[in-house]
Design a protein around this motif. Sequence first.
Motif, PDB file in Angstrom:
ATOM      1  N   ALA B  44       1.125  -1.189   0.158  1.00  0.00           N
ATOM      2  CA  ALA B  44       0.051   0.249   0.366  1.00  0.00           C
ATOM      3  C   ALA B  44       0.798   1.384  -0.453  1.00  0.00           C
ATOM      4  CB  ALA B  44      -0.828  -0.136   1.187  1.00  0.00           C
ATOM      5  N   ALA B  45       1.920   1.444   0.757  1.00  0.00           N
ATOM      6  CA  ALA B  45       2.789   2.098   0.825  1.00  0.00           C
ATOM      7  C   ALA B  45       2.874   2.662  -0.976  1.00  0.00           C
ATOM      8  CB  ALA B  45       4.394   2.435   1.904  1.00  0.00           C
ATOM      9  N   ILE B  48       1.136   4.616  -2.578  1.00  0.00           N
ATOM     10  CA  ILE B  48       0.581   5.247  -2.021  1.00  0.00           C
ATOM     11  C   ILE B  48       1.503   6.733  -2.067  1.00  0.00           C
ATOM     12  CG2 ILE B  48       0.689   6.864   0.191  1.00  0.00           C
ATOM     13  CD1 ILE B  48      -0.715   4.228   1.589  1.00  0.00           C
ATOM     14  N   ALA B  51       1.165   7.641  -5.340  1.00  0.00           N
ATOM     15  CA  ALA B  51      -0.199   9.133  -5.322  1.00  0.00           C
ATOM     16  C   ALA B  51       0.627  10.273  -4.992  1.00  0.00           C
ATOM     17  CB  ALA B  51      -1.554   8.522  -4.631  1.00  0.00           C
ATOM     18  N   ILE B  52       1.263  10.138  -3.930  1.00  0.00           N
ATOM     19  CA  ILE B  52       2.129  11.609  -3.876  1.00  0.00           C
ATOM     20  C   ILE B  52       2.847  12.593  -4.548  1.00  0.00           C
ATOM     21  CG2 ILE B  52       3.668  12.200  -1.680  1.00  0.00           C
ATOM     22  CD1 ILE B  52       3.189  10.609   0.200  1.00  0.00           C
ATOM     23  N   LEU B  56      -3.620  11.559  -7.041  1.00  0.00           N
ATOM     24  CA  LEU B  56      -4.637  11.384  -6.558  1.00  0.00           C
ATOM     25  C   LEU B  56      -5.118  10.360  -8.298  1.00  0.00           C
ATOM     26  CD1 LEU B  56      -5.667   9.495  -4.621  1.00  0.00           C
ATOM     27  CD2 LEU B  56      -7.165  11.161  -4.167  1.00  0.00           C
ATOM     28  N   LEU B 127      -5.267   1.166   1.173  1.00  0.00           N
ATOM     29  CA  LEU B 127      -5.309   2.381  -0.045  1.00  0.00           C
ATOM     30  C   LEU B 127      -7.028   2.653   0.313  1.00  0.00           C
ATOM     31  CD1 LEU B 127      -3.652   0.094  -2.339  1.00  0.00           C
ATOM     32  CD2 LEU B 127      -3.085   2.207  -1.199  1.00  0.00           C
ATOM     33  N   PHE B 130      -6.407   5.462   2.995  1.00  0.00           N
ATOM     34  CA  PHE B 130      -5.765   7.132   2.100  1.00  0.00           C
ATOM     35  C   PHE B 130      -6.720   7.378   0.913  1.00  0.00           C
ATOM     36  CE2 PHE B 130      -3.110   7.864  -1.858  1.00  0.00           C
ATOM     37  CZ  PHE B 130      -1.730   9.549  -1.267  1.00  0.00           C
ATOM     38  N   TYR B 131      -6.758   6.629   0.108  1.00  0.00           N
ATOM     39  CA  TYR B 131      -8.493   7.387  -0.448  1.00  0.00           C
ATOM     40  C   TYR B 131      -9.265   8.308  -0.452  1.00  0.00           C
ATOM     41  CZ  TYR B 131      -6.213   4.700  -4.647  1.00  0.00           C
ATOM     42  OH  TYR B 131      -5.634   4.294  -5.701  1.00  0.00           O
ATOM     43  N   ALA B 134      -7.716  11.340   1.214  1.00  0.00           N
ATOM     44  CA  ALA B 134      -7.173  12.502   0.248  1.00  0.00           C
ATOM     45  C   ALA B 134      -8.333  12.627  -0.503  1.00  0.00           C
ATOM     46  CB  ALA B 134      -6.156  11.441  -0.906  1.00  0.00           C
TER      47      ALA B 134
END
Lengths: 121, 143
Positions: B44-45, B48, B51-52, B56, B127, B130-131, B134
């Motif tokens: 997942a990291a 992420i 995504a960063i 996104l 995730l 995070f979604y 974010a």
Amino acid sequence: MTLAGHYSYWVTMFLMISGLYIVIARGNLVKKLIGLGIFQTSVYLLYIAPGKLIGGTAPIVAASFSTYSNPLPHVLILTAIVVGVATLALGLAIVVRIREAYGSIEEDEILEKDQAGEDGR
Amino acid sequence: MIRDLVLRVIAKLLIPFVLLFALYVQFHGDFGPGGGFQAGVITAAAVIFYAIIFGLPAARRFAPDWIIESMVSAGVLIFGGVGVLGIVLGGNYLDYFVLAHDTVHGQERGIFWVEVGVAVTVSGVMLKIFYMFAGRRRDLDQA
């Protein structure tokens, strides 16, 4: 056992007190959650450290090993870590909502707005 | 999206290794430190991180919401399925001994699939969280 022999407990106490201090002393809600995380970490350490035997391995039966670490605290703390992640997510969700409602995540500013609201009514 | 060339190139270089490390942690879990929880979080990291750096929407193209949501439940299904398979093959729930011709191989096979289930669910949940954090503003604006 000497005082230095219990060093894992000293580390645990240091983490626990610093986490508690951050939760109490910091006004920023995200920093409060970080403090809560440090506090939780100290509890993990408190449980895991006594389960470790010097020279012990993972508790999988093999011919070349006779000493095994106690797996029970590890399993307990695995659950605690999952609970910790859930608490953190819940806490951050509440912080996001507070930020949307008050426009700030500083505790004193939020309280100020609450007081002003009460006086205005 | 971050337009810094260095960050974008380094991210593209690092992400395969992050995923490889996740696989190492996953398969090392049978014998030592590691396992599904850690591997799922590392996977997942990696997403992420993507995504960063790339934004996104790019991450959502790579791992759409419906895949993430099915991952959350598919992992539980794999975990429960291994348990039920134990009953079907004549043992108790989550009995690994009956999964192969001898005990040790059955144990290895059972723990492998249980860890796969844990990894899939954990990375899915991470995730999803995070979604949701974010994409909060964006989703509200679109709705």
